[in-house]
Design an enzyme around this catalytic site. Structure first.
Site, PDB file in Angstrom:
ATOM      1  N   ASN A   1      -4.572  12.624  -0.841  1.00 42.60           N
ATOM      2  CA  ASN A   1      -5.972  12.928  -1.163  1.00 42.60           C
ATOM      3  C   ASN A   1      -6.400  14.262  -0.568  1.00 42.60           C
ATOM      4  O   ASN A   1      -7.062  15.074  -1.229  1.00 42.60           O
ATOM      5  CB  ASN A   1      -6.887  11.817  -0.637  1.00 42.60           C
ATOM      6  CG  ASN A   1      -7.078  10.691  -1.635  1.00 42.60           C
ATOM      7  OD1 ASN A   1      -6.914  10.886  -2.836  1.00 42.60           O
ATOM      8  ND2 ASN A   1      -7.410   9.522  -1.132  1.00 42.60           N
TER       9      ASN A   1
ATOM     10  N   ASP B   1      -6.934   9.244  -7.333  1.00 42.85           N
ATOM     11  CA  ASP B   1      -7.344   8.231  -8.315  1.00 42.85           C
ATOM     12  C   ASP B   1      -6.313   8.097  -9.430  1.00 42.85           C
ATOM     13  O   ASP B   1      -5.998   6.984  -9.875  1.00 42.85           O
ATOM     14  CB  ASP B   1      -8.706   8.596  -8.912  1.00 42.85           C
ATOM     15  CG  ASP B   1      -9.850   8.391  -7.928  1.00 42.85           C
ATOM     16  OD1 ASP B   1      -9.622   7.734  -6.895  1.00 42.85           O
ATOM     17  OD2 ASP B   1     -10.961   8.886  -8.199  1.00 42.85           O
TER      18      ASP B   1
ATOM     19  N   ASP C   1       0.835  -1.195   0.000  1.00 51.16           N
ATOM     20  CA  ASP C   1       0.000   0.000   0.000  1.00 51.16           C
ATOM     21  C   ASP C   1       0.873   1.249   0.000  1.00 51.16           C
ATOM     22  O   ASP C   1       2.061   1.203   0.326  1.00 51.16           O
ATOM     23  CB  ASP C   1      -1.022   0.001   1.144  1.00 51.16           C
ATOM     24  CG  ASP C   1      -0.434   0.473   2.466  1.00 51.16           C
ATOM     25  OD1 ASP C   1       0.805   0.501   2.610  1.00 51.16           O
ATOM     26  OD2 ASP C   1      -1.218   0.812   3.358  1.00 51.16           O
TER      27      ASP C   1
ATOM     28  N   ASP D   1      -6.004   1.926  -1.190  1.00 53.55           N
ATOM     29  CA  ASP D   1      -4.705   2.050  -1.855  1.00 53.55           C
ATOM     30  C   ASP D   1      -3.875   0.786  -1.695  1.00 53.55           C
ATOM     31  O   ASP D   1      -2.661   0.804  -1.908  1.00 53.55           O
ATOM     32  CB  ASP D   1      -3.942   3.255  -1.286  1.00 53.55           C
ATOM     33  CG  ASP D   1      -3.672   3.113   0.202  1.00 53.55           C
ATOM     34  OD1 ASP D   1      -4.537   2.558   0.898  1.00 53.55           O
ATOM     35  OD2 ASP D   1      -2.606   3.567   0.657  1.00 53.55           O
TER      36      ASP D   1
ATOM     37  N   HIS E   1      -9.139  14.139  -4.408  1.00 56.47           N
ATOM     38  CA  HIS E   1      -9.358  12.714  -4.681  1.00 56.47           C
ATOM     39  C   HIS E   1      -9.114  12.359  -6.142  1.00 56.47           C
ATOM     40  O   HIS E   1      -8.756  11.209  -6.442  1.00 56.47           O
ATOM     41  CB  HIS E   1     -10.780  12.317  -4.275  1.00 56.47           C
ATOM     42  CG  HIS E   1     -10.974  12.265  -2.783  1.00 56.47           C
ATOM     43  ND1 HIS E   1     -10.649  11.165  -2.026  1.00 56.47           N
ATOM     44  CD2 HIS E   1     -11.437  13.188  -1.901  1.00 56.47           C
ATOM     45  CE1 HIS E   1     -10.918  11.392  -0.754  1.00 56.47           C
ATOM     46  NE2 HIS E   1     -11.400  12.616  -0.650  1.00 56.47           N
TER      47      HIS E   1
END
Length: 210
Positions: free
Chosen positions: A107, A116, A99, A142, A112
């Protein structure tokens, strides 16, 4: 997205129309009419649409729509299939959990949509790094999971460190250097059960993060 459903549907309808032609116009010797092509075109269009619906359903049942990697359901199915074969052949299967560090901060700072984009880019890096038979899946948020069939004795020094280096070398527009924490477990050395291996790899990942 693959075209298997559309190809199969077109093939079946094409064969049906070929048989229809020989039955009516060769065997029964009925006069050939132009509406044969009209009906054939309609049948093929319907077949294409139905095949596309099948491809869509299959895609979303196996893939994460954001990153185009596999989802949890598919990766667990793949593990069970590979593990069953490897129990007989005495091979090893690597399970990697990974991760992003400070993903929440990214974020919150950049939005966000940037988060993404980062996940999409990360998935592309992983898919470019892994070998042909490796399986990359988005585990959630993530977190990503990689199955590495037939992993070798240098798995940690070779594969894991190479993966971390590939991530460290990547540059992302408008973002600071991105780091990832990685943990792994090996079937059957560390366990036989998929969830057990996930827990071991996940715990190793958090130790790496700390």
């Amino acid at each position: 997205m693959k075209y298997n459903g559309r190809i199969a549907a077109i093939g079946i309808v094409g064969l049906f129309n070929l048989l229809r032609y020989f039955y009516y116009h060769q065997y029964l010797e009925l006069p050939f009419k132009a509406n044969f092509f009209i009906l054939t075109t309609i049948f093929l269009a319907i077949a294409w649409w139905c095949g596309k619906q099948f491809d869509n359903v299959k895609y979303y049942s196996e893939k994460d729509p954001l990153t185009d990697t596999y989802n949890r359901r598919k990766v667990e199915q793949s593990f069970q299939k590979i593990a069953q074969m490897y129990r007989r052949e005495n091979h090893k299967l690597g399970v990697i959990m990974m991760d992003l560090n400070k993903f929440k901060e990214i974020n919150d700072t950049y939005g966000h949509h940037k988060g993404d984009e980062l996940l999409i880019n990360l998935a592309a890096i992983l898919k470019n790094y892994v070998k042909k038979n490796d399986i990359v899946a988005r585990w959630g948020g993530d977190e990503f999971l990689i199955l590495v069939p037939n992993c070798k004795s240098d798995f940690e020094l070779g594969y894991i460190q190479g993966l971390q280096q590939a991530l460290a070398n990547e540059k992302f527009d408008e973002l600071p250097s991105v780091e990832a924490s990685v943990g792994f477990a090996i079937f059957p050395d560390d366990g036989q059960d998929f969830q057990e291996l996930i827990k071991i790899a996940d715990a190793a990942m958090y130790r790496d993060k700390e």
